[in-house]
Design an enzyme around this catalytic site. Structure first.
Site, short mmCIF file in Angstrom:
data_model
loop_
_atom_site.label_atom_id
_atom_site.label_comp_id
_atom_site.label_asym_id
_atom_site.label_seq_id
_atom_site.Cartn_x
_atom_site.Cartn_y
_atom_site.Cartn_z
N HIS A 1 35.79 43.63 29.52
CA HIS A 1 36.74 42.64 30.03
C HIS A 1 38.06 42.71 29.30
CE1 HIS A 1 33.13 40.18 31.71
NE2 HIS A 1 33.42 41.24 32.43
N ALA B 1 20.61 32.09 23.03
CA ALA B 1 20.23 30.71 22.67
C ALA B 1 19.43 30.06 23.78
CB ALA B 1 21.49 29.89 22.36
N1 APR Z 1 23.47 33.13 19.52
C1 APR Z 1 23.00 33.68 20.68
N2 APR Z 1 23.31 33.20 21.93
C2 APR Z 1 24.14 32.14 21.98
C3 APR Z 1 24.68 31.51 20.83
C4 APR Z 1 24.31 32.05 19.56
N3 APR Z 1 24.76 31.53 18.41
N4 APR Z 1 25.47 30.48 21.23
C5 APR Z 1 25.43 30.47 22.59
N5 APR Z 1 24.63 31.45 23.04
C6 APR Z 1 24.33 31.83 24.42
C7 APR Z 1 24.42 30.71 25.43
O1 APR Z 1 23.15 30.10 25.56
C8 APR Z 1 24.80 31.47 26.71
O2 APR Z 1 23.64 31.82 27.47
O3 APR Z 1 25.32 32.76 24.79
C9 APR Z 1 25.47 32.75 26.21
C10 APR Z 1 26.94 32.81 26.51
O4 APR Z 1 27.08 32.84 27.92
P1 APR Z 1 28.54 32.73 28.55
O5 APR Z 1 29.29 31.63 27.90
O6 APR Z 1 28.36 32.74 30.05
O7 APR Z 1 29.26 34.08 28.09
P2 APR Z 1 29.17 35.51 28.74
O8 APR Z 1 27.80 35.80 29.24
O9 APR Z 1 29.76 36.46 27.75
O10 APR Z 1 30.18 35.36 30.00
C11 APR Z 1 30.50 36.53 30.71
O11 APR Z 1 32.17 35.29 31.96
O12 APR Z 1 33.90 33.75 31.96
C12 APR Z 1 33.60 35.08 31.99
O13 APR Z 1 34.99 36.83 31.27
C13 APR Z 1 34.17 35.79 30.79
O14 APR Z 1 33.25 37.64 29.52
C14 APR Z 1 32.95 36.36 30.08
C15 APR Z 1 31.93 36.46 31.18
#
Ligand code: APR
Length: 244
Positions: A120, A219
């Protein structure tokens, strides 16, 4: 949890070709908020306005305001956490061939990971929409003190971070390389991603389809948990060092 951790390290020690796929969750313990789940950015800001190509072209000031007030200050002070460091160590051992990340914060590189594919893009720089000239983000941030939308110093065009916004295509090169790694690896570590956004979220699916062993560290539950050999629900910064 203990058994799952030893099962995960067993899979990794038996694998020659491990790939990591990471999302916002791996940077949560570095103080960078995630997008979804508890207190996620999208529960406070509308992604359409704050992170879509359409929204940016319609009103770049909205995007830059969120970036200036929220995103940049947090990313600027963020440091890699033990989760990033564990992956850098695994790469040094020769086992981990690549980190495929959806994150734009540069923390994998800061932790010492060498082969990082930023699906991204990156918030560490910005580029002019008109002449494509690139700028270090600190220089652009300085402009934000005096104006709502930073402009190119050469042609006056509007600047945008080198981040892939919703509705923008991902780099073909990054996707091709990621698909290749996903098709070739014996094991994939899927860390801190809700696996909600495609085409990125399709990469762990390819790994599983090609017979790689999937280890999920997150998580909360993800849609791919049932396809994983090991699922570890918890904090990446605590779990990854234990696996390594
Ligand atoms: N350790 C492990 N997992 C964690 C932690 C932690 N300390 N804190 C939060 N999480 C988990 C959450 O439970 C969630 O399922 O990380 C995940 C993050 O998910 P998102 O916020 O959806 O992030 P991501 O999957 O990277 O999103 C993908 O969406 O908005 C767009 O471009 C943006 O790159 C991003 C894409």
């Amino acid at each position: 949890m203990k058994d799952s951790i030893s099962k995960a390290s067993e899979i990794i020690s038996r694998s020659d070709y491990v790939v990591a796929f990471t999302g916002a969750g791996i940077s949560a313990e570095s103080g960078i908020p995630t997008f979804r789940g508890e207190g996620g950015i999208w529960s406070r800001f509308d992604p359409e306005k704050a992170a879509s190509a359409e929204g940016f072209l319609r009103n770049p000031a909205d995007y830059w305001k969120l970036f200036k007030d929220e995103r940049f200050p947090v990313m600027r002070s963020a440091k890699p956490n033990p989760g990033h460091e564990a992956l850098a160590r695994l790469e040094n051992s020769g086992k981990l061939r690549a980190v495929i990340t959806q994150n734009i914060d540069g923390l994998h590189q800061m932790a010492g990971s060498k082969h990082v594919i930023e699906l991204h893009g990156s918030a560490k720089s910005a580029a002019c929409l008109k002449c494509s000239k690139k700028y270090a983000i600190e220089k652009v941030y300085e402009q934000l003190a005096a104006r709502d939308v930073p402009l190119c110093l050469v042609c006056g065009g509007v600047l945008k971070t080198t981040v892939v916004l919703f509705g923008e295509p991902l780099s073909q090169e990054a996707l091709r390389e990621s698909f290749l790694h996903a098709s070739s690896c014996d094991a994939m570590l899927c860390i801190g991603s809700s696996l909600a956004v495609y085409p990125a979220a399709g990469i762990p699916h390819i790994a599983v389809d090609k017979g790689a062993k999937l280890i999920i560290v997150n998580a909360e539950p993800t849609p791919l948990d049932s396809a994983a050999r090991v699922v570890l629900h918890g904090k990446a910064g605590e779990i990854l060092p234990k696996i390594m």
